[in-house]
Design a protein around this motif. Structure first.
Motif, PDB file in Angstrom:
ATOM      1  N   SER A 152       0.807  -1.223   0.000  1.00  0.00           N
ATOM      2  CA  SER A 152       0.000   0.000   0.000  1.00  0.00           C
ATOM      3  C   SER A 152       0.843   1.277   0.000  1.00  0.00           C
ATOM      4  N   VAL A 153       2.131   1.168   0.346  1.00  0.00           N
ATOM      5  CA  VAL A 153       2.957   2.370   0.426  1.00  0.00           C
ATOM      6  C   VAL A 153       4.132   2.350  -0.543  1.00  0.00           C
ATOM      7  N   LYS A 154       4.290   1.271  -1.283  1.00  0.00           N
ATOM      8  CA  LYS A 154       5.411   1.173  -2.229  1.00  0.00           C
ATOM      9  C   LYS A 154       5.367   2.313  -3.234  1.00  0.00           C
ATOM     10  N   GLY A 155       6.527   2.916  -3.444  1.00  0.00           N
ATOM     11  CA  GLY A 155       6.617   4.036  -4.366  1.00  0.00           C
ATOM     12  C   GLY A 155       6.252   5.372  -3.749  1.00  0.00           C
ATOM     13  N   ARG A 156       5.713   5.358  -2.542  1.00  0.00           N
ATOM     14  CA  ARG A 156       5.327   6.617  -1.887  1.00  0.00           C
ATOM     15  C   ARG A 156       6.150   6.877  -0.628  1.00  0.00           C
ATOM     16  N   PHE A 157       6.485   5.807   0.093  1.00  0.00           N
ATOM     17  CA  PHE A 157       7.216   5.933   1.351  1.00  0.00           C
ATOM     18  C   PHE A 157       8.646   5.433   1.178  1.00  0.00           C
ATOM     19  N   THR A 158       9.562   6.039   1.912  1.00  0.00           N
ATOM     20  CA  THR A 158      10.953   5.612   1.909  1.00  0.00           C
ATOM     21  C   THR A 158      11.481   5.561   3.331  1.00  0.00           C
ATOM     22  N   ILE A 159      12.036   4.421   3.697  1.00  0.00           N
ATOM     23  CA  ILE A 159      12.635   4.272   5.019  1.00  0.00           C
ATOM     24  C   ILE A 159      14.150   4.375   4.881  1.00  0.00           C
ATOM     25  N   SER A 160      14.778   5.002   5.866  1.00  0.00           N
ATOM     26  CA  SER A 160      16.235   5.141   5.856  1.00  0.00           C
ATOM     27  C   SER A 160      16.737   5.123   7.293  1.00  0.00           C
ATOM     28  N   ARG A 161      18.014   4.856   7.435  1.00  0.00           N
ATOM     29  CA  ARG A 161      18.592   4.826   8.781  1.00  0.00           C
ATOM     30  C   ARG A 161      19.942   5.535   8.776  1.00  0.00           C
ATOM     31  N   ASP A 162      20.262   6.092   9.918  1.00  0.00           N
ATOM     32  CA  ASP A 162      21.543   6.755  10.142  1.00  0.00           C
ATOM     33  C   ASP A 162      22.157   6.108  11.366  1.00  0.00           C
ATOM     34  N   ASN A 163      23.058   5.190  11.151  1.00  0.00           N
ATOM     35  CA  ASN A 163      23.633   4.456  12.278  1.00  0.00           C
ATOM     36  C   ASN A 163      24.498   5.353  13.160  1.00  0.00           C
ATOM     37  N   ALA A 164      25.104   6.362  12.568  1.00  0.00           N
ATOM     38  CA  ALA A 164      25.934   7.266  13.366  1.00  0.00           C
ATOM     39  C   ALA A 164      25.082   8.082  14.330  1.00  0.00           C
ATOM     40  N   GLY A 165      23.861   8.427  13.876  1.00  0.00           N
ATOM     41  CA  GLY A 165      22.982   9.224  14.718  1.00  0.00           C
ATOM     42  C   GLY A 165      21.929   8.423  15.459  1.00  0.00           C
ATOM     43  N   ASN A 166      21.938   7.101  15.260  1.00  0.00           N
ATOM     44  CA  ASN A 166      20.961   6.225  15.918  1.00  0.00           C
ATOM     45  C   ASN A 166      19.520   6.629  15.600  1.00  0.00           C
ATOM     46  N   THR A 167      19.286   6.940  14.326  1.00  0.00           N
ATOM     47  CA  THR A 167      17.940   7.337  13.942  1.00  0.00           C
ATOM     48  C   THR A 167      17.457   6.560  12.724  1.00  0.00           C
ATOM     49  N   VAL A 168      16.155   6.424  12.638  1.00  0.00           N
ATOM     50  CA  VAL A 168      15.509   5.857  11.471  1.00  0.00           C
ATOM     51  C   VAL A 168      14.415   6.821  11.054  1.00  0.00           C
ATOM     52  N   ALA A 169      14.267   7.001   9.764  1.00  0.00           N
ATOM     53  CA  ALA A 169      13.293   7.964   9.258  1.00  0.00           C
ATOM     54  C   ALA A 169      12.339   7.296   8.283  1.00  0.00           C
ATOM     55  N   LEU A 170      11.162   7.895   8.165  1.00  0.00           N
ATOM     56  CA  LEU A 170      10.174   7.449   7.188  1.00  0.00           C
ATOM     57  C   LEU A 170       9.706   8.683   6.438  1.00  0.00           C
ATOM     58  N   GLN A 171      10.083   8.779   5.189  1.00  0.00           N
ATOM     59  CA  GLN A 171       9.631   9.852   4.322  1.00  0.00           C
ATOM     60  C   GLN A 171       8.349   9.406   3.641  1.00  0.00           C
ATOM     61  N   MET A 172       7.284  10.159   3.850  1.00  0.00           N
ATOM     62  CA  MET A 172       5.981   9.785   3.317  1.00  0.00           C
ATOM     63  C   MET A 172       5.537  10.845   2.317  1.00  0.00           C
ATOM     64  N   ASN A 173       5.369  10.433   1.078  1.00  0.00           N
ATOM     65  CA  ASN A 173       4.930  11.332   0.022  1.00  0.00           C
ATOM     66  C   ASN A 173       3.578  10.880  -0.532  1.00  0.00           C
ATOM     67  N   SER A 174       2.939  11.761  -1.245  1.00  0.00           N
ATOM     68  CA  SER A 174       1.644  11.456  -1.873  1.00  0.00           C
ATOM     69  C   SER A 174       0.693  10.819  -0.871  1.00  0.00           C
ATOM     70  N   LEU A 175       0.591  11.430   0.273  1.00  0.00           N
ATOM     71  CA  LEU A 175      -0.213  10.859   1.353  1.00  0.00           C
ATOM     72  C   LEU A 175      -1.688  10.810   0.982  1.00  0.00           C
ATOM     73  N   LYS A 176      -2.329   9.769   1.476  1.00  0.00           N
ATOM     74  CA  LYS A 176      -3.748   9.532   1.215  1.00  0.00           C
ATOM     75  C   LYS A 176      -4.493   9.485   2.548  1.00  0.00           C
ATOM     76  N   PRO A 177      -5.781   9.732   2.523  1.00  0.00           N
ATOM     77  CA  PRO A 177      -6.558   9.643   3.776  1.00  0.00           C
ATOM     78  C   PRO A 177      -6.407   8.283   4.462  1.00  0.00           C
ATOM     79  N   GLU A 178      -6.257   7.233   3.682  1.00  0.00           N
ATOM     80  CA  GLU A 178      -6.114   5.903   4.276  1.00  0.00           C
ATOM     81  C   GLU A 178      -4.769   5.684   4.959  1.00  0.00           C
ATOM     82  N   ASP A 179      -3.858   6.640   4.837  1.00  0.00           N
ATOM     83  CA  ASP A 179      -2.605   6.581   5.586  1.00  0.00           C
ATOM     84  C   ASP A 179      -2.764   7.096   7.010  1.00  0.00           C
TER      85      ASP A 179
END
Length: 117
Positions: A62-89
């Motif tokens: 349901s999120v392929k092509g719209r969301f991107t997950i990434s991690r920064d091991n140096a900063g101990n963080t993980v991010a989720l970039q969400m684009n083209s958001l829909k009400p069902e998100d």
């Protein structure tokens, strides 16, 4: 003490974008598989995206092509970039850290994302 702290979500219009981040402490971050889950009212919690310690990613259909997950091991963080958001998100989004080798799983407190005009 292990902590996973998500950034604040928010209200976004359909078609808009939002970036969530999760800061981890108390774990050897680079060794953990990280994921984002979400739970909408009346529904079960579902896996949205995950990234392994080797940076292999996977996404719910349901999120392929719209969301991107990434991690920064140096900063101990993980991010989720969400684009083209829909009400069902619309859901509460949770950060997750999992180590199969250690049989340990940790959760963040969750952050609300609402997609509405």
């Amino acid at each position: 003490q292990v902590q996973l702290v998500e950034s604040r979500g928010g209200l976004v219009q359909p078609g808009g974008s939002l970036r969530l981040s999760c800061a981890a402490s108390g774990i050897f971050f680079s060794a953990y598989n990280m994921g984002w889950y979400r739970q909408a009212p009346g529904k079960q919690r579902e896996l949205v995206a995950s990234i392994t310690s080797l940076r292999t990613t996977s996404y719910a259909d349901s999120v392929k092509g719209r969301f991107t997950i990434s991690r920064d091991n140096a900063g101990n963080t993980v991010a989720l970039q969400m684009n083209s958001l829909k009400p069902e998100d619309t859901a509460v989004y949770y950060c997750n850290a999992k180590s199969e080798r250690l049989s340990r799983t940790y959760w963040g407190q969750g952050t609300q994302v609402t997609v509405s005009s």
